[in-house]
Design a protein around this motif. Structure first.
Motif, PDB file in Angstrom:
ATOM      1  N   MET A   1       0.824  -1.204   0.000  1.00 18.87           N
ATOM      2  CA  MET A   1       0.000   0.000   0.000  1.00 18.87           C
ATOM      3  C   MET A   1       0.863   1.261   0.000  1.00 18.87           C
ATOM      4  N   ILE A   2       1.900   1.278   0.862  1.00 15.25           N
ATOM      5  CA  ILE A   2       2.778   2.452   0.940  1.00 15.25           C
ATOM      6  C   ILE A   2       3.546   2.611  -0.358  1.00 15.25           C
ATOM      7  N   ALA A   3       4.020   1.487  -0.907  1.00 13.49           N
ATOM      8  CA  ALA A   3       4.784   1.550  -2.154  1.00 13.49           C
ATOM      9  C   ALA A   3       3.901   2.050  -3.296  1.00 13.49           C
ATOM     10  N   GLN A   4       2.653   1.594  -3.321  1.00 14.71           N
ATOM     11  CA  GLN A   4       1.745   2.038  -4.376  1.00 14.71           C
ATOM     12  C   GLN A   4       1.391   3.514  -4.212  1.00 14.71           C
ATOM     13  N   PHE A   5       1.216   3.963  -2.967  1.00 12.25           N
ATOM     14  CA  PHE A   5       0.955   5.382  -2.730  1.00 12.25           C
ATOM     15  C   PHE A   5       2.148   6.216  -3.169  1.00 12.25           C
ATOM     16  N   ASN A   6       3.348   5.711  -2.939  1.00 15.42           N
ATOM     17  CA  ASN A   6       4.556   6.420  -3.362  1.00 15.42           C
ATOM     18  C   ASN A   6       4.591   6.564  -4.880  1.00 15.42           C
ATOM     19  N   ARG A   7       4.240   5.483  -5.584  1.00 18.83           N
ATOM     20  CA  ARG A   7       4.189   5.551  -7.037  1.00 18.83           C
ATOM     21  C   ARG A   7       3.078   6.493  -7.494  1.00 18.83           C
ATOM     22  N   PHE A   8       1.980   6.525  -6.756  1.00 17.13           N
ATOM     23  CA  PHE A   8       0.841   7.378  -7.118  1.00 17.13           C
ATOM     24  C   PHE A   8       1.211   8.854  -7.041  1.00 17.13           C
ATOM     25  N   VAL A   9       1.835   9.275  -5.939  1.00 19.65           N
ATOM     26  CA  VAL A   9       2.155  10.694  -5.775  1.00 19.65           C
ATOM     27  C   VAL A   9       3.380  11.107  -6.586  1.00 19.65           C
ATOM     28  N   ARG A  10       4.192  10.142  -7.011  1.00 17.44           N
ATOM     29  CA  ARG A  10       5.330  10.472  -7.875  1.00 17.44           C
ATOM     30  C   ARG A  10       4.899  10.612  -9.323  1.00 17.44           C
ATOM     31  N   ASN A  11       3.715  10.125  -9.624  1.00 20.81           N
ATOM     32  CA  ASN A  11       3.130  10.327 -10.939  1.00 20.81           C
ATOM     33  C   ASN A  11       2.489  11.719 -10.986  1.00 20.81           C
ATOM     34  N   GLY A  12       2.720  12.465 -12.073  1.00 21.93           N
ATOM     35  CA  GLY A  12       2.208  13.831 -12.153  1.00 21.93           C
ATOM     36  C   GLY A  12       0.707  13.906 -12.010  1.00 21.93           C
ATOM     37  N   ALA A  13      -0.003  13.046 -12.734  1.00 18.10           N
ATOM     38  CA  ALA A  13      -1.463  13.052 -12.664  1.00 18.10           C
ATOM     39  C   ALA A  13      -1.950  12.616 -11.289  1.00 18.10           C
ATOM     40  N   GLY A  14      -1.255  11.635 -10.693  1.00 20.13           N
ATOM     41  CA  GLY A  14      -1.639  11.169  -9.360  1.00 20.13           C
ATOM     42  C   GLY A  14      -1.447  12.236  -8.300  1.00 20.13           C
ATOM     43  N   LEU A  15      -0.318  12.950  -8.373  1.00 19.87           N
ATOM     44  CA  LEU A  15      -0.060  14.020  -7.406  1.00 19.87           C
ATOM     45  C   LEU A  15      -1.081  15.137  -7.539  1.00 19.87           C
ATOM     46  N   GLU A  16      -1.448  15.462  -8.778  1.00 21.94           N
ATOM     47  CA  GLU A  16      -2.455  16.508  -8.987  1.00 21.94           C
ATOM     48  C   GLU A  16      -3.786  16.108  -8.370  1.00 21.94           C
ATOM     49  N   LYS A  17      -4.169  14.838  -8.512  1.00 21.29           N
ATOM     50  CA  LYS A  17      -5.415  14.371  -7.914  1.00 21.29           C
ATOM     51  C   LYS A  17      -5.337  14.387  -6.390  1.00 21.29           C
ATOM     52  N   PHE A  18      -4.180  14.049  -5.848  1.00 21.06           N
ATOM     53  CA  PHE A  18      -4.018  14.077  -4.395  1.00 21.06           C
ATOM     54  C   PHE A  18      -4.151  15.499  -3.862  1.00 21.06           C
ATOM     55  N   LEU A  19      -3.544  16.461  -4.548  1.00 24.63           N
ATOM     56  CA  LEU A  19      -3.668  17.861  -4.145  1.00 24.63           C
ATOM     57  C   LEU A  19      -5.112  18.342  -4.292  1.00 24.63           C
ATOM     58  N   ARG A  20      -5.796  17.876  -5.318  1.00 21.36           N
ATOM     59  CA  ARG A  20      -7.202  18.248  -5.519  1.00 21.36           C
ATOM     60  C   ARG A  20      -8.078  17.712  -4.395  1.00 21.36           C
ATOM     61  N   LEU A  21      -7.751  16.509  -3.939  1.00 18.54           N
ATOM     62  CA  LEU A  21      -8.507  15.932  -2.828  1.00 18.54           C
ATOM     63  C   LEU A  21      -8.310  16.756  -1.555  1.00 18.54           C
ATOM     64  N   ILE A  22      -7.066  17.144  -1.273  1.00 15.02           N
ATOM     65  CA  ILE A  22      -6.793  17.972  -0.101  1.00 15.02           C
ATOM     66  C   ILE A  22      -7.495  19.318  -0.226  1.00 15.02           C
TER      67      ILE A  22
END
Length: 219
Positions: A1-22
């Motif tokens: 789970m942590i490794a997948q979250f790391n890959r998610f936020v290191r991806n540009g689109a994933g990080l943008e979605k994470f910031l949008r959620l916050i």
């Protein structure tokens, strides 16, 4: 789970979605807060919104590339083709107009026409989302079309048609929900359909989770 979250936020689109959620959570929390807490949450929301603009600064390139690909595509005269062409044209114009006000939003170079340009940008954003919603509904309601083999496409030859192409109904329904939620944002900014920060925050959370789910599964 942590490794997948790391890959998610290191991806540009994933990080943008994470910031949008916050950002959307901060917007909801600001509604139920008062005093300095509400001010801090509102400031966080605005700063996150500005940060996310950097991620889509060059979004017009992909949009106009899609327009170019559609114009060169065989069978462009179909209804879905025209809807996609209009949709990506509106998205491209939205990104271009929004980019023109970036220095103003950063506080680097203030211009008197920022409000007028952003209003035009939000109108194109509204049109693009409306066309995306229309395209998804059209694809969902249209009967499946039979795909043709390569030999059938050759002039003068007749071959049997393959089975009708299947429609991914779940993906289309998800797109309809996401577009419907996101459509409230430009409608609110343009004062066409005021809904309030709470409704916008909740719909942003929903659309962000739905779109982020696809990125999460890819990474």
């Amino acid at each position: 789970m942590i490794a997948q979250f790391n890959r998610f936020v290191r991806n540009g689109a994933g990080l943008e979605k994470f910031l949008r959620l916050i950002q959307s959570v901060a917007q909801i929390a600001a509604v139920f807060s008062v005093g300095s807490t509400a001010v801090r949450l509102t400031t966080a929301k605005l700063q996150l919104a500005l940060t996310r603009r950097y991620f889509r600064f060059f979004g017009f390139i992909e949009s106009f590339q899609r327009v170019s690909a559609l114009l060169n595509k065989e069978g462009m005269g179909s209804v879905p083709g025209w809807i996609d062409l209009a949709k990506w044209t509106c998205f491209g114009l939205y990104f271009v107009l929004e980019d023109l006000t970036m220095l103003h939003a950063m506080g680097v170079y203030m211009v008197p026409w920022e409000e007028r340009v952003m209003r035009e940008a939000n109108q194109f954003w509204f049109y693009a989302l409306s066309l995306s919603l229309l395209g998804a509904i059209y694809a969902l309601l249209s009967p499946p079309r039979a795909s043709k083999s390569q030999n059938e496409k050759k002039k003068g030859k007749k071959t049997e048609k393959t089975a009708p192409t299947t429609v991914n109904s779940s993906a289309l329904v998800k797109q309809i929900v996401v577009d419907s939620c996101d459509l409230l944002i430009p409608a609110e900014l343009l004062d066409w359909y005021p809904t309030g920060d709470l409704v916008l925050g909740v719909t942003m959370v929903l659309s962000t989770l739905l779109t982020g789910q696809d990125i999460w599964s890819r990474v």
